[in-house]
Design an enzyme around this catalytic site. Sequence first.
Site, short mmCIF file in Angstrom:
data_model
loop_
_atom_site.label_atom_id
_atom_site.label_comp_id
_atom_site.label_asym_id
_atom_site.label_seq_id
_atom_site.Cartn_x
_atom_site.Cartn_y
_atom_site.Cartn_z
N ASN A 1 9.18 3.95 3.40
CA ASN A 1 9.20 3.56 4.82
C ASN A 1 10.51 2.86 5.10
OD1 ASN A 1 6.28 3.01 3.64
ND2 ASN A 1 6.11 3.71 5.74
N ARG B 1 0.84 -1.21 0.00
CA ARG B 1 0.00 0.00 0.00
C ARG B 1 0.87 1.25 0.00
NH1 ARG B 1 -0.46 4.68 2.62
NH2 ARG B 1 0.03 3.61 4.56
N HIS C 1 5.54 4.44 12.51
CA HIS C 1 5.49 4.36 11.05
C HIS C 1 6.51 5.36 10.53
CE1 HIS C 1 3.08 4.00 7.19
NE2 HIS C 1 3.64 5.19 6.98
N CYS D 1 4.94 9.25 -0.03
CA CYS D 1 3.56 9.69 0.06
C CYS D 1 3.35 10.69 -1.07
CB CYS D 1 3.27 10.34 1.41
SG CYS D 1 1.61 11.01 1.51
N HIS E 1 9.15 6.90 7.93
CA HIS E 1 9.74 7.04 6.60
C HIS E 1 11.21 7.39 6.82
CE1 HIS E 1 6.16 6.75 3.94
NE2 HIS E 1 5.55 6.94 5.09
P1 HMG Z 1 -12.84 14.66 -2.51
O1 HMG Z 1 -12.43 14.98 -3.93
O2 HMG Z 1 -12.93 15.79 -1.54
O3 HMG Z 1 -14.18 13.85 -2.37
O4 HMG Z 1 -11.82 13.57 -1.97
P2 HMG Z 1 -15.40 13.57 -3.24
O5 HMG Z 1 -16.38 12.95 -2.32
O6 HMG Z 1 -15.77 14.81 -4.00
O7 HMG Z 1 -14.91 12.45 -4.28
C1 HMG Z 1 -14.08 12.70 -5.40
C2 HMG Z 1 -14.22 11.53 -6.36
O8 HMG Z 1 -13.72 10.35 -5.76
C3 HMG Z 1 -15.67 11.22 -6.71
O9 HMG Z 1 -15.67 10.64 -8.01
C4 HMG Z 1 -16.05 10.14 -5.72
O10 HMG Z 1 -17.07 9.30 -6.17
C5 HMG Z 1 -14.75 9.37 -5.61
P3 HMG Z 1 -16.13 11.50 -9.30
O11 HMG Z 1 -17.55 11.84 -9.05
O12 HMG Z 1 -15.22 12.71 -9.30
O13 HMG Z 1 -15.88 10.55 -10.42
N1 HMG Z 1 -14.55 8.71 -4.32
C6 HMG Z 1 -14.12 7.45 -4.19
N2 HMG Z 1 -13.80 6.51 -5.08
C7 HMG Z 1 -13.40 5.31 -4.61
N3 HMG Z 1 -13.27 5.04 -3.29
C8 HMG Z 1 -13.57 5.96 -2.36
C9 HMG Z 1 -14.02 7.22 -2.80
N4 HMG Z 1 -14.38 8.34 -2.15
C10 HMG Z 1 -14.71 9.25 -3.10
N5 HMG Z 1 -13.42 5.67 -1.06
C11 HMG Z 1 -11.19 11.76 -0.52
C12 HMG Z 1 -11.87 13.11 -0.62
C13 HMG Z 1 -11.03 11.40 0.94
C14 HMG Z 1 -12.03 10.72 -1.25
C15 HMG Z 1 -9.80 11.92 -1.22
O14 HMG Z 1 -9.14 13.00 -0.66
C16 HMG Z 1 -8.96 10.68 -1.08
O15 HMG Z 1 -9.26 9.61 -1.60
N6 HMG Z 1 -7.79 10.82 -0.38
C17 HMG Z 1 -6.91 9.73 -0.15
C18 HMG Z 1 -5.49 10.19 -0.25
C19 HMG Z 1 -4.55 9.05 0.00
O16 HMG Z 1 -4.86 7.88 -0.22
N7 HMG Z 1 -3.32 9.39 0.47
C20 HMG Z 1 -2.31 8.41 0.71
C21 HMG Z 1 -2.62 7.54 1.90
S1 HMG Z 1 -2.29 8.30 3.45
C22 HMG Z 1 -0.59 8.06 3.70
O17 HMG Z 1 0.09 7.58 2.84
C23 HMG Z 1 -0.01 8.37 5.05
C24 HMG Z 1 0.26 7.12 5.89
O18 HMG Z 1 1.13 6.23 5.21
C25 HMG Z 1 0.88 7.52 7.22
C26 HMG Z 1 2.05 8.48 7.06
O19 HMG Z 1 3.07 8.11 6.48
O20 HMG Z 1 1.87 9.61 7.51
C27 HMG Z 1 -1.03 6.36 6.17
MG MG Z 2 3.31 6.40 5.17
#
Ligand code: HMG
Ligand code: MG
Length: 301
Positions: free
Chosen positions: A250, A15, A208, A241, A210
Amino acid sequence: MNYPTEACLVEVGPRDGLQNEATALSVKQKSTLVDYLSASGLSVIETGSFVSPRWVPQMANSADVFQTIQRKAGVRYSALAPNERGLQDAIAAQASEVAIFVAVTESFSQKNLNASIEQTFERYKPVLEVAAQHELPVRGYLSCVLGCPYEGNVDPAVVSALTQRLLEGGCYEVSLGDTIGTGTAGSTARLLDTILSGGVSAHQLAVHCHDTYGQALANIVVALQHGVATIDSSIAGLGGCPYAVGATGNVATEDVIYLLEGLGIQHGVQIPALLKASDYICTQLGRETQSRAGRALSLNR
Ligand code: HMG
Ligand code: MG
């Protein structure tokens, strides 16, 4: 110095690692990686992410990955879920647990989740409720706990308060994300001292790290000394990220295993099998491993 007798590694390569690759890997490539990882003895594998494909296209095939893996008894296959839709998709995919993620700064929250910190907590209320109805464990992540790419230093008291809030909300554990890898042994110790003195116990925490500044192993030693025995890591040091430019992967799983071996801490992972997982993914990506221990151990095989 007191150390835990055993540690649990949470493998986040499929992931956190693969979400940052320029090219999305196929379902077969990802599921083969997950199967190599489970064969090595790793017991928790973050297998995918049910987030918006507009935001992270690399994770768009997560449902198919979940369907294709060979599930091994006793292994937990987890997924990120940023909202209720993500949770429903994770349930449909039969994820063993889900993870929600919150930033500790407003700027990072906007970049990663398009919402304020408060709005993300609102968004997670139904996620936690529905997960509880399904008896699905929820892990909480906090990002930028030791520094933010937009706001710089972070107050440990803020991280401590958000940790408590996630636990009170129903998360069984909070993984403290040093998203950009700026933490040091000193800042890690100050952060953990603050959180633990606030009433949270070490078994509710994970780290966690990096490895952007090469400090991850030092920070993990400090975490172990504080009794934190759950460590996130990524095979071959994959990852980064998408919303933290310049942040590297990581800490490598192979490096953590080598550290734990030296400390006599049990981990349940077979090194030759782990190296096979690393060989596999590095070949698929056409890249050398980022793990120093992995490279050295491979030469001595
Ligand atoms: P948004 O644009 O504000 O929300 O995103 P929305 O509700 O307007 O949705 C946008 C589009 O996404 C729409 O589609 C929704 O249907 C779709 P469209 O109408 O434009 O075709 N959608 C989805 N599709 C599939 N699955 C879903 C989903 N939700 C909405 N669940 C949202 C808000 C939260 C969805 C967006 O910001 C998002 O997906 N963010 C995720 C970002 C991400 O994954 N970042 C990396 C992971 S975190 C990380 O790496 C840190 C970590 O490792 C710890 C660390 O190191 O700090 C964990
Ligand atoms: Mg991370």
